[in-house]
Design an enzyme around this catalytic site. Structure first.
Site, PDB file in Angstrom:
ATOM      1  N   ARG A  69      48.855  47.638  47.828  1.00  0.00           N
ATOM      2  CA  ARG A  69      47.508  48.217  47.789  1.00  0.00           C
ATOM      3  C   ARG A  69      47.140  48.791  49.156  1.00  0.00           C
ATOM      4  O   ARG A  69      46.544  49.869  49.259  1.00  0.00           O
ATOM      5  CB  ARG A  69      46.482  47.154  47.364  1.00  0.00           C
ATOM      6  CG  ARG A  69      46.565  46.816  45.882  1.00  0.00           C
ATOM      7  CD  ARG A  69      46.006  45.445  45.560  1.00  0.00           C
ATOM      8  NE  ARG A  69      44.640  45.251  45.974  1.00  0.00           N
ATOM      9  CZ  ARG A  69      44.113  44.063  46.286  1.00  0.00           C
ATOM     10  NH1 ARG A  69      44.850  42.962  46.228  1.00  0.00           N
ATOM     11  NH2 ARG A  69      42.862  43.968  46.644  1.00  0.00           N
ATOM     12  N   ARG A  93      42.106  36.451  42.053  1.00  0.00           N
ATOM     13  CA  ARG A  93      42.425  37.785  41.538  1.00  0.00           C
ATOM     14  C   ARG A  93      43.933  37.921  41.390  1.00  0.00           C
ATOM     15  O   ARG A  93      44.685  37.568  42.293  1.00  0.00           O
ATOM     16  CB  ARG A  93      41.914  38.864  42.509  1.00  0.00           C
ATOM     17  CG  ARG A  93      40.539  39.361  42.160  1.00  0.00           C
ATOM     18  CD  ARG A  93      39.998  40.301  43.199  1.00  0.00           C
ATOM     19  NE  ARG A  93      40.801  41.512  43.381  1.00  0.00           N
ATOM     20  CZ  ARG A  93      40.359  42.594  44.013  1.00  0.00           C
ATOM     21  NH1 ARG A  93      39.132  42.620  44.507  1.00  0.00           N
ATOM     22  NH2 ARG A  93      41.139  43.635  44.157  1.00  0.00           N
ATOM     23  N   LYS A 145      34.626  45.227  51.198  1.00  0.00           N
ATOM     24  CA  LYS A 145      33.774  46.341  50.746  1.00  0.00           C
ATOM     25  C   LYS A 145      32.959  45.972  49.512  1.00  0.00           C
ATOM     26  O   LYS A 145      31.821  46.421  49.382  1.00  0.00           O
ATOM     27  CB  LYS A 145      34.591  47.624  50.578  1.00  0.00           C
ATOM     28  CG  LYS A 145      35.148  47.912  49.221  1.00  0.00           C
ATOM     29  CD  LYS A 145      36.001  49.159  49.227  1.00  0.00           C
ATOM     30  CE  LYS A 145      37.236  48.967  48.365  1.00  0.00           C
ATOM     31  NZ  LYS A 145      36.990  48.752  46.937  1.00  0.00           N
ATOM     32  N   ARG A 147      39.369  57.664  45.227  1.00  0.00           N
ATOM     33  CA  ARG A 147      40.408  57.029  46.025  1.00  0.00           C
ATOM     34  C   ARG A 147      41.537  57.978  46.379  1.00  0.00           C
ATOM     35  O   ARG A 147      42.466  57.592  47.105  1.00  0.00           O
ATOM     36  CB  ARG A 147      41.047  55.933  45.164  1.00  0.00           C
ATOM     37  CG  ARG A 147      40.724  54.546  45.514  1.00  0.00           C
ATOM     38  CD  ARG A 147      41.335  53.700  44.404  1.00  0.00           C
ATOM     39  NE  ARG A 147      41.611  52.373  44.860  1.00  0.00           N
ATOM     40  CZ  ARG A 147      40.713  51.392  44.891  1.00  0.00           C
ATOM     41  NH1 ARG A 147      39.480  51.600  44.544  1.00  0.00           N
ATOM     42  NH2 ARG A 147      41.084  50.205  45.300  1.00  0.00           N
ATOM     43  N   ARG A 179      44.348  36.360  51.875  1.00  0.00           N
ATOM     44  CA  ARG A 179      44.918  35.026  51.592  1.00  0.00           C
ATOM     45  C   ARG A 179      43.807  34.016  51.336  1.00  0.00           C
ATOM     46  O   ARG A 179      43.911  33.163  50.453  1.00  0.00           O
ATOM     47  CB  ARG A 179      45.785  34.559  52.762  1.00  0.00           C
ATOM     48  CG  ARG A 179      47.127  35.281  52.843  1.00  0.00           C
ATOM     49  CD  ARG A 179      47.812  34.886  54.155  1.00  0.00           C
ATOM     50  NE  ARG A 179      49.003  35.667  54.417  1.00  0.00           N
ATOM     51  CZ  ARG A 179      50.220  35.339  53.990  1.00  0.00           C
ATOM     52  NH1 ARG A 179      50.410  34.248  53.287  1.00  0.00           N
ATOM     53  NH2 ARG A 179      51.250  36.114  54.284  1.00  0.00           N
TER      54      ARG A 179
HETATM   55  P1  ADP Z   1      40.805  46.889  46.431  1.00  0.00           P
HETATM   56  O1  ADP Z   1      40.175  48.086  47.044  1.00  0.00           O
HETATM   57  O2  ADP Z   1      40.545  45.636  47.192  1.00  0.00           O
HETATM   58  O3  ADP Z   1      42.271  47.065  46.135  1.00  0.00           O
HETATM   59  P2  ADP Z   1      39.248  47.340  43.942  1.00  0.00           P
HETATM   60  O4  ADP Z   1      38.455  46.291  43.239  1.00  0.00           O
HETATM   61  O5  ADP Z   1      38.492  48.480  44.538  1.00  0.00           O
HETATM   62  O6  ADP Z   1      40.109  46.563  45.027  1.00  0.00           O
HETATM   63  O7  ADP Z   1      40.347  47.949  42.938  1.00  0.00           O
HETATM   64  C1  ADP Z   1      41.216  47.095  42.221  1.00  0.00           C
HETATM   65  C2  ADP Z   1      42.177  47.901  41.371  1.00  0.00           C
HETATM   66  O8  ADP Z   1      41.449  48.680  40.398  1.00  0.00           O
HETATM   67  C3  ADP Z   1      43.037  48.925  42.103  1.00  0.00           C
HETATM   68  O9  ADP Z   1      44.194  48.347  42.692  1.00  0.00           O
HETATM   69  C4  ADP Z   1      43.401  49.889  40.955  1.00  0.00           C
HETATM   70  O10 ADP Z   1      44.404  49.355  40.123  1.00  0.00           O
HETATM   71  C5  ADP Z   1      42.109  49.929  40.152  1.00  0.00           C
HETATM   72  N1  ADP Z   1      41.211  51.017  40.606  1.00  0.00           N
HETATM   73  C6  ADP Z   1      39.966  50.878  41.144  1.00  0.00           C
HETATM   74  N2  ADP Z   1      39.437  52.062  41.463  1.00  0.00           N
HETATM   75  C7  ADP Z   1      40.354  53.006  41.121  1.00  0.00           C
HETATM   76  C8  ADP Z   1      40.421  54.427  41.217  1.00  0.00           C
HETATM   77  N3  ADP Z   1      39.418  55.133  41.747  1.00  0.00           N
HETATM   78  N4  ADP Z   1      41.546  55.053  40.777  1.00  0.00           N
HETATM   79  C9  ADP Z   1      42.555  54.367  40.250  1.00  0.00           C
HETATM   80  N5  ADP Z   1      42.580  53.028  40.142  1.00  0.00           N
HETATM   81  C10 ADP Z   1      41.500  52.339  40.561  1.00  0.00           C
END
Ligand code: ADP
Length: 197
Positions: free
Chosen positions: A145, A134, A14, A89, A126
């Site tokens: 996640r 990351r 995404k 989210r 992976r």
């Molecule tokens: P992914 O969707 O691949 O897990 P993201 O880059 O979107 O990766 O998010 C990485 C991390 O950032 C999440 O696991 C969380 O810890 C934090 N995060 C991002 N967006 C939010 C949100 N809207 N609410 C809470 N935590 C968030």
């Protein structure tokens, strides 16, 4: 003026798709994950508070995340539209976003959902772990996640589906093809008159 949101499970690509789709529409991406990662690497106050949540693959607490997005959405560069990536989210975050936009007399135009099977998502993670390093791309954290995505974020997809805003895109396949399909699907959606619009 186009205001979009992209939702997808971890490993769905995404972030990459968001960049390409936003470029096409001439709008900035607002990625909460990227903003948090930048703050963590720059060791800002927000980064220090958020780091453990990112590393554990759990949500950063709402008071930090909501405040961050509320400030960001007021910035001038977003007046011509934006593509939100990673927020909202959870169902409560949807209500927060509704409020932030409503105070400016705004609303989302479309919500892109990228979907792909779980086993493919893990394989992609992976590969990405080797490229990007990351700290949340380990098998255990990734599964957490993904689990949170199914338990919490899927409800966000349902809310926007109920509002008739959802554009679902198959996230399996060649990234360039997926971008093309996503852009075509959004353009078609935006060009279709909707009741109440
Ligand atoms: P992914 O969707 O691949 O897990 P993201 O880059 O979107 O990766 O998010 C990485 C991390 O950032 C999440 O696991 C969380 O810890 C934090 N995060 C991002 N967006 C939010 C949100 N809207 N609410 C809470 N935590 C968030």
């Amino acid at each position: 003026m186009t205001r979009l949101l992209i939702i997808g499970p971890p490993g769905s690509g995404k972030g990459t798709q968001a960049e390409h789709i936003a470029r096409h529409f001439g709008i900035p991406v607002v990625s909460t994950g990227e903003i948090f990662r930048t703050n963590v690497s720059e060791e800002t106050e927000l980064g220090i508070q958020a780091a453990a949540y990112l590393d554990g693959g759990t949500f950063v607490p709402d008071h930090l995340t909501n405040a961050l997005v509320r400030d960001r959405l007021l910035k001038k560069d977003l007046q011509a539209g934006f593509l939100l990536d990673g927020y909202p989210r959870t169902a409560p975050q949807v209500m927060e976003l509704d409020d932030m936009l409503a105070t400016q007399g705004l609303a989302l135009d479309a919500v892109i959902e990228l979907h792909a099977p779980d086993d493919e998502l893990e394989q992609r993670m992976r590969r990405r772990a080797a490229d990007q390093g990351r700290t949340d791309d380990t098998v255990d954290v990734f599964r957490h996640r993904l689990d949170l995505y199914h338990r919490e974020t899927h409800e966000v997809v349902s809310v926007y589906a109920g509002r008739g805003l959802l554009v679902s895109v198959n996230g399996s396949g060649d990234p360039g093809d997926i971008t093309g399909q996503a852009i075509a699907a959004v353009e078609k959606f935006l060009a279709t008159p909707r009741s109440g619009a």
